[in-house]
Design a protein around this motif. Structure first.
Motif, PDB file in Angstrom:
ATOM      1  N   PRO A   8       0.844  -1.201   0.000  1.00  0.00           N
ATOM      2  CA  PRO A   8       0.000   0.000   0.000  1.00  0.00           C
ATOM      3  C   PRO A   8       0.877   1.248   0.000  1.00  0.00           C
ATOM      4  N   GLU A   9       0.308   2.363  -0.386  1.00  0.00           N
ATOM      5  CA  GLU A   9       1.051   3.617  -0.304  1.00  0.00           C
ATOM      6  C   GLU A   9       1.299   3.959   1.161  1.00  0.00           C
ATOM      7  N   GLN A  10       2.341   4.738   1.406  1.00  0.00           N
ATOM      8  CA  GLN A  10       2.745   4.998   2.792  1.00  0.00           C
ATOM      9  C   GLN A  10       1.626   5.644   3.605  1.00  0.00           C
ATOM     10  N   ARG A  11       0.881   6.558   3.007  1.00  0.00           N
ATOM     11  CA  ARG A  11      -0.192   7.206   3.766  1.00  0.00           C
ATOM     12  C   ARG A  11      -1.283   6.207   4.161  1.00  0.00           C
ATOM     13  N   GLU A  12      -1.508   5.188   3.311  1.00  0.00           N
ATOM     14  CA  GLU A  12      -2.482   4.156   3.645  1.00  0.00           C
ATOM     15  C   GLU A  12      -1.979   3.304   4.812  1.00  0.00           C
ATOM     16  N   ILE A  13      -0.698   2.983   4.787  1.00  0.00           N
ATOM     17  CA  ILE A  13      -0.111   2.199   5.877  1.00  0.00           C
ATOM     18  C   ILE A  13      -0.215   2.965   7.192  1.00  0.00           C
ATOM     19  N   ALA A  15      -2.286   5.261   8.076  1.00  0.00           N
ATOM     20  CA  ALA A  15      -3.663   5.399   8.548  1.00  0.00           C
ATOM     21  C   ALA A  15      -4.207   4.078   9.085  1.00  0.00           C
ATOM     22  N   PHE A  16      -3.989   2.989   8.361  1.00  0.00           N
ATOM     23  CA  PHE A  16      -4.571   1.707   8.770  1.00  0.00           C
ATOM     24  C   PHE A  16      -3.924   1.177  10.041  1.00  0.00           C
ATOM     25  N   ALA A 112      -1.064  -4.888  -0.040  1.00  0.00           N
ATOM     26  CA  ALA A 112      -2.400  -4.783  -0.622  1.00  0.00           C
ATOM     27  C   ALA A 112      -2.794  -6.120  -1.229  1.00  0.00           C
ATOM     28  N   PRO A 136      -5.962  -4.270   3.907  1.00  0.00           N
ATOM     29  CA  PRO A 136      -4.645  -4.765   3.502  1.00  0.00           C
ATOM     30  C   PRO A 136      -4.235  -5.965   4.349  1.00  0.00           C
TER      31      PRO A 136
END
Length: 229
Positions: A8-13, A15-16, A112, A136
């Motif tokens: 996943p993109e870093q911002r997704e990581i 946040a999750f 992902a 993810p």
């Protein structure tokens, strides 16, 4: 064995996984989404100074043995060594992995999706594995550090843990079968997905607690199928 996955993109990581801080954001890191052996990618580990704080780091996918003279994993004799996956059955005694395991250097590898080869047609057909719930994957791994003696540079590096999946209704179908072995002795391998409620225990729990998390995911957890040509 898993030899490629999509991060996943870093911002997704962030946040999750509710990342508390980041570290070691290497200047040569390109934030590639498709990760191959020896690529630099993100992984999550426990922050040293806070028990349940999560830290996002960047490291090489492929653990570097302590004796290796280069960042490319090598045996003591100097031949290439594959260390992107580590067999859980032997990691406690493995010269490459035993230190990371005994010192609790466990990590979570965000994905992902990941890809596996299926040979049921007689040729390799790549399958892609996502979570059925759309979240993810958080894959169980180990991490360590290696120091380049020539430059003094410290490399974070990590490996994915795998389990025997011969009896699994989905993962047991992956990889090329060995015609010389019976179906229950193929030693098909699977990555080890962690659930949300297991993340902190994997990162900060005892070795005995971590061992209990080394299990295969039920088939209902997967959204999997051949990758369209």
């Amino acid at each position: 064995m898993c030899t490629r996955y999509i991060s996943p993109e870093q911002r997704e990581i962030e946040a999750f996984w509710k990342i508390d801080r980041t570290s070691n954001q290497r200047k040569d890191w390109e934030n590639l989404l498709t990760v191959f052996p020896l690529s630099l990618a993100s992984f999550i580990r426990r922050a040293d100074d806070v028990e349940y704080a999560r830290e996002l780091a960047v490291g090489q996918w492929g653990m570097i043995p302590p004796w290796s003279k280069t960042s490319i994993p090598l045996t003591a004799r100097g031949t290439r060594l594959s260390t992107v996956n580590a067999r859980t059955e032997g990691m406690e005694k493995s010269p490459t992995y035993k230190e990371a395991w005994s010192r609790g250097k466990r990590c979570i590898i965000p994905a992902a999706s990941f890809d596996e080869p299926n040979w049921e047609t007689g040729k390799n057909v790549w399958w892609r594995f996502r979570r059925a719930d759309g979240a993810p994957w958080g894959l169980a791994g180990l991490w360590n550090t290696w120091t380049d003696n020539e430059t003094g540079e410290v490399w974070d590096n990590y490996t994915m843990l795998t389990l025997n999946a011969d009896g699994h209704p989905l993962m047991g179908r992956m990889h090329k079968p060995d015609p010389k072995l019976p179906p229950d002795r193929q030693d098909k391998r699977s990555v080890i997905p962690l659930e949300v409620h297991e993340f902190d225990l994997w990162l900060a729990g005892t070795i005995e607690e971590a061992k209990k998390l080394l299990k295969l995911a039920p088939i209902e957890a997967f959204d999997a199928g051949p990758i369209a040509a």
